[in-house]
Enzyme design. Structure first.
Site, mmCIF file in Angstrom:
data_model
loop_
_atom_site.group_PDB
_atom_site.id
_atom_site.type_symbol
_atom_site.label_atom_id
_atom_site.label_comp_id
_atom_site.label_asym_id
_atom_site.label_seq_id
_atom_site.Cartn_x
_atom_site.Cartn_y
_atom_site.Cartn_z
ATOM 1 N N PHE A 90 -37.906 -4.888 4.340
ATOM 2 C CA PHE A 90 -38.094 -4.440 2.965
ATOM 3 C C PHE A 90 -38.916 -5.477 2.228
ATOM 4 O O PHE A 90 -38.483 -6.610 2.032
ATOM 5 C CB PHE A 90 -36.766 -4.183 2.255
ATOM 6 C CG PHE A 90 -36.966 -3.293 1.067
ATOM 7 C CD1 PHE A 90 -37.043 -1.924 1.217
ATOM 8 C CD2 PHE A 90 -37.146 -3.834 -0.196
ATOM 9 C CE1 PHE A 90 -37.293 -1.102 0.128
ATOM 10 C CE2 PHE A 90 -37.389 -3.017 -1.294
ATOM 11 C CZ PHE A 90 -37.460 -1.652 -1.128
ATOM 12 N N VAL A 91 -40.127 -5.098 1.849
ATOM 13 C CA VAL A 91 -41.060 -6.057 1.259
ATOM 14 C C VAL A 91 -41.184 -5.855 -0.253
ATOM 15 O O VAL A 91 -40.995 -4.746 -0.758
ATOM 16 C CB VAL A 91 -42.457 -5.952 1.915
ATOM 17 C CG1 VAL A 91 -42.429 -6.486 3.333
ATOM 18 C CG2 VAL A 91 -42.970 -4.526 1.894
ATOM 19 N N LYS A 93 -46.148 0.736 7.125
ATOM 20 C CA LYS A 93 -45.075 0.434 8.089
ATOM 21 C C LYS A 93 -45.045 1.578 9.088
ATOM 22 O O LYS A 93 -44.219 2.486 8.976
ATOM 23 C CB LYS A 93 -43.721 0.402 7.373
ATOM 24 C CG LYS A 93 -43.425 -0.793 6.528
ATOM 25 C CD LYS A 93 -41.943 -0.710 6.139
ATOM 26 C CE LYS A 93 -41.666 -1.381 4.832
ATOM 27 N NZ LYS A 93 -40.316 -1.029 4.324
ATOM 28 N N ASP A 111 -44.397 4.315 4.083
ATOM 29 C CA ASP A 111 -43.187 3.984 4.843
ATOM 30 C C ASP A 111 -42.807 5.207 5.690
ATOM 31 O O ASP A 111 -43.426 5.436 6.719
ATOM 32 C CB ASP A 111 -42.105 3.571 3.827
ATOM 33 C CG ASP A 111 -40.830 3.051 4.446
ATOM 34 O OD1 ASP A 111 -40.908 2.353 5.472
ATOM 35 O OD2 ASP A 111 -39.745 3.320 3.906
ATOM 36 N N GLU A 124 -51.575 3.945 -2.981
ATOM 37 C CA GLU A 124 -50.129 3.730 -2.860
ATOM 38 C C GLU A 124 -49.851 2.272 -2.508
ATOM 39 O O GLU A 124 -50.693 1.606 -1.900
ATOM 40 C CB GLU A 124 -49.594 4.601 -1.710
ATOM 41 C CG GLU A 124 -48.682 5.717 -2.098
ATOM 42 C CD GLU A 124 -47.341 5.318 -2.683
ATOM 43 O OE1 GLU A 124 -47.253 4.341 -3.435
ATOM 44 O OE2 GLU A 124 -46.370 6.016 -2.390
ATOM 45 N N ASP A 125 -48.659 1.800 -2.860
ATOM 46 C CA ASP A 125 -48.296 0.434 -2.449
ATOM 47 C C ASP A 125 -47.943 0.393 -0.961
ATOM 48 O O ASP A 125 -48.490 -0.396 -0.215
ATOM 49 C CB ASP A 125 -47.171 -0.149 -3.328
ATOM 50 C CG ASP A 125 -45.906 0.711 -3.375
ATOM 51 O OD1 ASP A 125 -45.916 1.856 -2.883
ATOM 52 O OD2 ASP A 125 -44.897 0.227 -3.916
HETATM 53 P P1 IMP Z 1 -42.011 6.724 1.819
HETATM 54 O O1 IMP Z 1 -41.855 8.056 1.156
HETATM 55 O O2 IMP Z 1 -40.829 6.427 2.706
HETATM 56 O O3 IMP Z 1 -43.304 6.580 2.577
HETATM 57 O O4 IMP Z 1 -41.966 5.598 0.709
HETATM 58 C C1 IMP Z 1 -42.394 5.853 -0.577
HETATM 59 C C2 IMP Z 1 -42.248 4.697 -1.517
HETATM 60 O O5 IMP Z 1 -41.085 3.935 -1.255
HETATM 61 C C3 IMP Z 1 -43.365 3.681 -1.427
HETATM 62 O O6 IMP Z 1 -44.487 4.091 -2.100
HETATM 63 C C4 IMP Z 1 -42.708 2.514 -2.107
HETATM 64 O O7 IMP Z 1 -42.780 2.627 -3.512
HETATM 65 C C5 IMP Z 1 -41.275 2.616 -1.640
HETATM 66 N N1 IMP Z 1 -41.072 1.700 -0.509
HETATM 67 C C6 IMP Z 1 -41.052 1.971 0.815
HETATM 68 N N2 IMP Z 1 -40.842 0.865 1.542
HETATM 69 C C7 IMP Z 1 -40.737 -0.141 0.641
HETATM 70 C C8 IMP Z 1 -40.552 -1.565 0.762
HETATM 71 O O8 IMP Z 1 -40.448 -2.154 1.854
HETATM 72 N N3 IMP Z 1 -40.524 -2.264 -0.403
HETATM 73 C C9 IMP Z 1 -40.662 -1.690 -1.635
HETATM 74 N N4 IMP Z 1 -40.852 -0.372 -1.792
HETATM 75 C C10 IMP Z 1 -40.885 0.388 -0.664
HETATM 76 MG MG MG Z 2 -40.851 1.792 -5.268
#
Ligand code: IMP
Ligand code: MG
Length: 185
Positions: free
Chosen positions: A154-155, A133, A105, A101-102
């Site tokens: 937000f990166v 994060k 969050d 995963e990138d």
């Molecule tokens: P999560 O479900 O909140 O953990 O986030 C899932 C997806 O949201 C990550 O895999 C990213 O693709 C996107 N994401 C979350 N935070 C960021 C950010 O700071 N920049 C860009 N994409 C983000």
């Molecule tokens: Mg994304």
């Protein structure tokens, strides 16, 4: 909303630091999976740049597959609703799986994917997140391999987007909000 034409990107992690860290992660993963063939699953689209660099430094044999999930759309906020848009091509039963995963969050996306993949009976399932994060976590999930812990900004870059932009930046940066108040995820 951030006007992507006006946004300035402040560098947070340099290209060189990324390269060194990817090499370290690849060494660690190669050691942990020695003697096994690994199914590396990239979550699209955010993971593709990192995955491309990572797999070229692994010394264990790999099969590469992808999954597309919908999470944020064009916004920076997690909806908590995750949908598998494109599923894997290969079965993962009795395979060693590494999910790539990138960014981890809220963790809601990965929580959903991990629960889904576990039901397919892999022999092991590990998570490698390029960025983490931890302060944002809502779901009970942690990555086994993390490239960098990042602050609550937000990166973008190295695969991570804002409204589909900036994925091609070779470094990680955050979007500087202007005085008129942009939105943050
Ligand atoms: P999560 O479900 O909140 O953990 O986030 C899932 C997806 O949201 C990550 O895999 C990213 O693709 C996107 N994401 C979350 N935070 C960021 C950010 O700071 N920049 C860009 N994409 C983000
Ligand atoms: Mg994304």
């Amino acid at each position: 909303m951030i006007d992507t034409n006006q946004a300035s990107i402040i560098e947070l992690i340099s290209r060189g630091d990324i390269q060194r860290r990817v090499t370290e992660l690849a060494e660690e993963i190669s050691r942990d999976f020695e003697g096994q063939e690994l199914v590396v699953i990239g979550i699209l689209k955010g993971s593709w740049v990192f995955l491309a660099d990572l797999v070229r430094e692994l010394t264990v044999p790999v099969i590469i597959d992808f999954m597309t999930v919908s999470s944020y759309g064009a916004s920076t906020k997690s909806s908590g609703v995750v949908k598998i848009v494109t599923d894997l091509e290969s079965p993962i039963e009795q395979r060693s799986v590494l999910l790539v995963e990138d960014i981890l969050d809220s963790g809601l996306t990965l929580r959903y994917i991990v629960d889904n993949l576990r039901r397919r009976g892999p022999s092991s399932l590990k998570i490698c997140a390029f960025m983490d994060k931890p302060v944002r976590r809502k779901a009970d999930i942690r990555a086994d391999y993390v490239g960098f812990e990042v602050p609550d900004r937000f990166v973008v870059g190295y695969g991570a987007d804002y409204a589909e932009r900036f994925r091609n930046l070779p470094y990680i940066g955050y979007i500087e909000e202007d005085a008129h108040g942009g939105e943050q995820g």
